[in-house]
Scaffold this active site. Sequence first.
Site, PDB file in Angstrom:
ATOM      1  N   ASP A   1      44.530  40.060  52.311  1.00 33.92           N
ATOM      2  CA  ASP A   1      45.400  41.206  52.051  1.00 33.92           C
ATOM      3  C   ASP A   1      44.914  42.475  52.729  1.00 33.92           C
ATOM      4  O   ASP A   1      45.636  43.469  52.785  1.00 33.92           O
ATOM      5  CB  ASP A   1      45.409  41.487  50.531  1.00 33.92           C
ATOM      6  CG  ASP A   1      46.618  40.896  49.848  1.00 33.92           C
ATOM      7  OD1 ASP A   1      47.627  40.676  50.525  1.00 33.92           O
ATOM      8  OD2 ASP A   1      46.533  40.663  48.634  1.00 33.92           O
TER       9      ASP A   1
HETATM   10  C1  GLC Z   1      43.333  44.998  47.467  1.00 35.36           C
HETATM   11  C2  GLC Z   1      42.232  43.993  47.263  1.00 35.36           C
HETATM   12  C3  GLC Z   1      42.689  42.609  47.501  1.00 35.36           C
HETATM   13  C4  GLC Z   1      43.941  42.358  46.716  1.00 35.36           C
HETATM   14  C5  GLC Z   1      44.991  43.427  46.971  1.00 35.36           C
HETATM   15  C6  GLC Z   1      46.185  43.204  46.091  1.00 35.36           C
HETATM   16  O1  GLC Z   1      43.737  45.006  48.778  1.00 35.36           O
HETATM   17  O2  GLC Z   1      41.143  44.252  48.089  1.00 35.36           O
HETATM   18  O3  GLC Z   1      41.687  41.705  47.126  1.00 35.36           O
HETATM   19  O4  GLC Z   1      44.474  41.123  47.096  1.00 35.36           O
HETATM   20  O5  GLC Z   1      44.460  44.684  46.716  1.00 35.36           O
HETATM   21  O6  GLC Z   1      47.185  44.126  46.272  1.00 35.36           O
HETATM   22  C1  GLC Z   2      43.460  38.738  46.079  1.00 37.10           C
HETATM   23  C2  GLC Z   2      44.931  38.442  46.126  1.00 37.10           C
HETATM   24  C3  GLC Z   2      45.241  37.322  47.078  1.00 37.10           C
HETATM   25  C4  GLC Z   2      44.587  37.568  48.397  1.00 37.10           C
HETATM   26  C5  GLC Z   2      43.098  37.815  48.245  1.00 37.10           C
HETATM   27  C6  GLC Z   2      42.420  38.152  49.539  1.00 37.10           C
HETATM   28  O1  GLC Z   2      42.803  37.694  45.423  1.00 37.10           O
HETATM   29  O2  GLC Z   2      45.434  38.122  44.851  1.00 37.10           O
HETATM   30  O3  GLC Z   2      46.624  37.189  47.256  1.00 37.10           O
HETATM   31  O4  GLC Z   2      44.821  36.452  49.200  1.00 37.10           O
HETATM   32  O5  GLC Z   2      42.907  38.883  47.362  1.00 37.10           O
HETATM   33  O6  GLC Z   2      42.762  39.402  50.032  1.00 37.10           O
END
Ligand code: GLC
Ligand code: GLC
Length: 815
Positions: A485
């Site tokens: 993400d």
């Molecule tokens: C932030 C976190 C990530 C998560 C995302 C959800 O980017 O670092 O882990 O998946 O928020 O919106």
């Molecule tokens: C968080 C989010 C997931 C994402 C991950 C890596 O766990 O829930 O959707 O893939 O972060 O950023």
Amino acid sequence: MAQYGHFDDANREFVITRPDTPLPWLNMLGQDEFYGLCTQTAGGYSFWKDARLRRLTRYRYNNNPMDNDGRFLYVKHGKSVWNPGWKPVRAELDGYECRHGLGYTQITGQKDGISVEQLMFIPANENLEVWKITVSNHTKKSQKFSIFPFVEFCSFEALNDMTNYQRTYSIGEVEVEGDAIYHKTEYRERRNHYTLFATTKKIAGYDTSRDAFVGVHNGLHDPKVLATGKCTNSKAFGWSPVGAFQLDFNLKPGATETFALILAYVDQGDLPKFDAPFVMNKTKGKQILAKYSDIAAVDAAFDAVKARWDSLLSVYQAPKVPNEHLRRMVNTWNQVQCMATFNLSRSASGYETGIGRGMGYRDSNQDILGFVHLLPERARQRILDIASTQLSDGTCFHQYQPLTKKGNADIGGGFNDDPLWLILSTAAYIRETKDLTILDEPCGYADKKGSRDTLLHHLETSIAYTLNNRGPHALPLIGHADWNDCLNLNCFSKEPNESFQVTGDIAGSKAESVMIAGLFLYAARDFSALYRFMGKEDDAKRIDSYYADMLKTVEEQAWDGSWYTRAFDAESRPIGSKSNKEGKIYIESQAWCVLGGAGQTNGRAKKALAAVDKYLYDKRYGCALQYPAYSEYHLELGEVTSYPPGYKENAGVFSHNNTWIHIGWAMFGEGEKALEYYLSICPSAKADHDVYRSEPYVYAQMTASHLSPTPGEAKNTWLTGTGAWSFVVAAQYILGVRPDFNGLVVDPCVPKKWKGFTVNRKYRGVQYAIEVKNPKGVSKGVKTLVVDGVKVKGNLIPIPTDGRTKVKVEVTLGA
Ligand code: GLC
Ligand code: GLC
């Protein structure tokens, strides 16, 4: 290991022996429509279906003290005031124990000869929780004392409840009748539901006004009423309605008294709302209280909760696994975590506030991989719900709300890995059940209401989406981000007030993801195998040709010399390449290229795993996400460079992606490595709880890596994709009993010194008792497979055709 507690494997419990754990250690109650979060000090809250829209009790996240709201019992005994769960008063106890079990938490505190046991659980298919309370006098004298159960009500919509005080301070309403408090805020207008807080023991008084019970300038650690020992029978008009009772005891020496408290979400249904103006119709509430007034009914409901878990877990049990950590995780706690992630996605935990995220498209699809064996019919419905949030052009709503099942427009779509995960979950469901009818289910697209497009059509749409959205290297475009993400290659955000994920125009962007390419390879293989199982060879071949094409692209464009490049940025510069100053190597592209079958014939897959081992892995904590960590913020990379080095997506140990590497080692027959890596992130294997800090029975999303200043410190437990994937690693790749379209495949990859193990697996209506022996001390390779006394070629256990429902399988590993 025994600093704060220990596993009681026989009872499937984690026993906490002192309340001041390094962080709150949470348990999850409920698995139908009513849920509760409950820590070792009875902290937490409860909600019906949706932690934002139907929250029953208040909880202040990021409070100090941490975790200071919950299901509290105050004991007033002479001058002393204490809680059996230690908090919020924090009086020193003579005895304390918390047992986190499967769907229940039992806390026992003892002081001055009085013990109070509080057993909290949510009966199956009921919208309520029960606290069974057992009070005993261990002294040689009669003892007079009082207990004050206490909850603080939330006015259902949690965000409004914690932000909109100009309104909420004036809307609170309650009624008290008999031994019950009815929290009925907004009931006169559009709500047809209320919260019931009631006790089966006769009350000596009550309070419903927080100001009266706690006081404006007191805290939960010294409520006003506890100083006097007398409830004031206050009525809440606005402000903060609470539920508090005064229960008086006079216990003879050695005597024990048992009673129950009920916290229920009551939907009025078709009943008339009122008996008289301002007097609600309480029929349902009274029925609930009557039902549990008989403590035998409470016990029966509790037994049923336990029996249900026994039955669920009996689908998969591997009782004789030599490694105790893997054994207890795969048999018990990992499956419990899979249930929680399936039910709650990323909505409500100690870190997820229940008001932020709903169900995630990619998250929920992956959660199914570790859940489908438990309750396949629920996985089926979930897959169809998720698919319905896809748009007809293949993009997917990144999140949707559980109550409405509608896509979340604020975040929208454009996370280009999302569509492909639907293929993995659907294939996993069919491998478990062989139920191909799911593919014909009409689940329309979110932008084409009423359309009759089938799930199979969605899978094709997903494949087409990736194929049609490729960049200059013919690799898939990344969009807002892929699984990571924080890899926001089109964001270019200079503003602290912007979202990393949805800032920046992805329309004409060239940024590409190698991870999506690898995921595509994996999904395409799943899909063509599925078509073959359906007898559709032409379609299988068509998908195979997409696979071949993408594989060629990956090998031609994404090999960096010693590992796979991670991505190409908006200017088509490589990311995760030796040419980068920082972030030279990333974990996700190594994992997915290997899992997707790249590098098999040219030796690259092994090199990629070796590079992970060399640059990312630390035996104590697991693999960092990339190396070196970014020390500066990069506009062109986004959030991934926003975290301080060694945390989260900037070179933290992000457990979820570690599991894919574990599968990689298992695929290559590296049994020692597979187990060692598995244990590096396994909570049960963490020896020093003052360093690790988080719950030892469920996976954490993230551990600070060896590249951080606080290595080994874990955060964000329970709701992480690590749950499902770790179960897949342990059950299907290390122990190697893997559902396939035509039956169970046996393909273990274990340390050479393992002599053997057993797996009992219920699968498509048949109970398989599988015994694996390893006389030659190998890691991989099935030498003989004997099914009910008959030798079978290969490693697929044939499905019985003669109606047998019990099958004995003997497996011998060897060269
Ligand atoms: C932030 C976190 C990530 C998560 C995302 C959800 O980017 O670092 O882990 O998946 O928020 O919106
Ligand atoms: C968080 C989010 C997931 C994402 C991950 C890596 O766990 O829930 O959707 O893939 O972060 O950023």
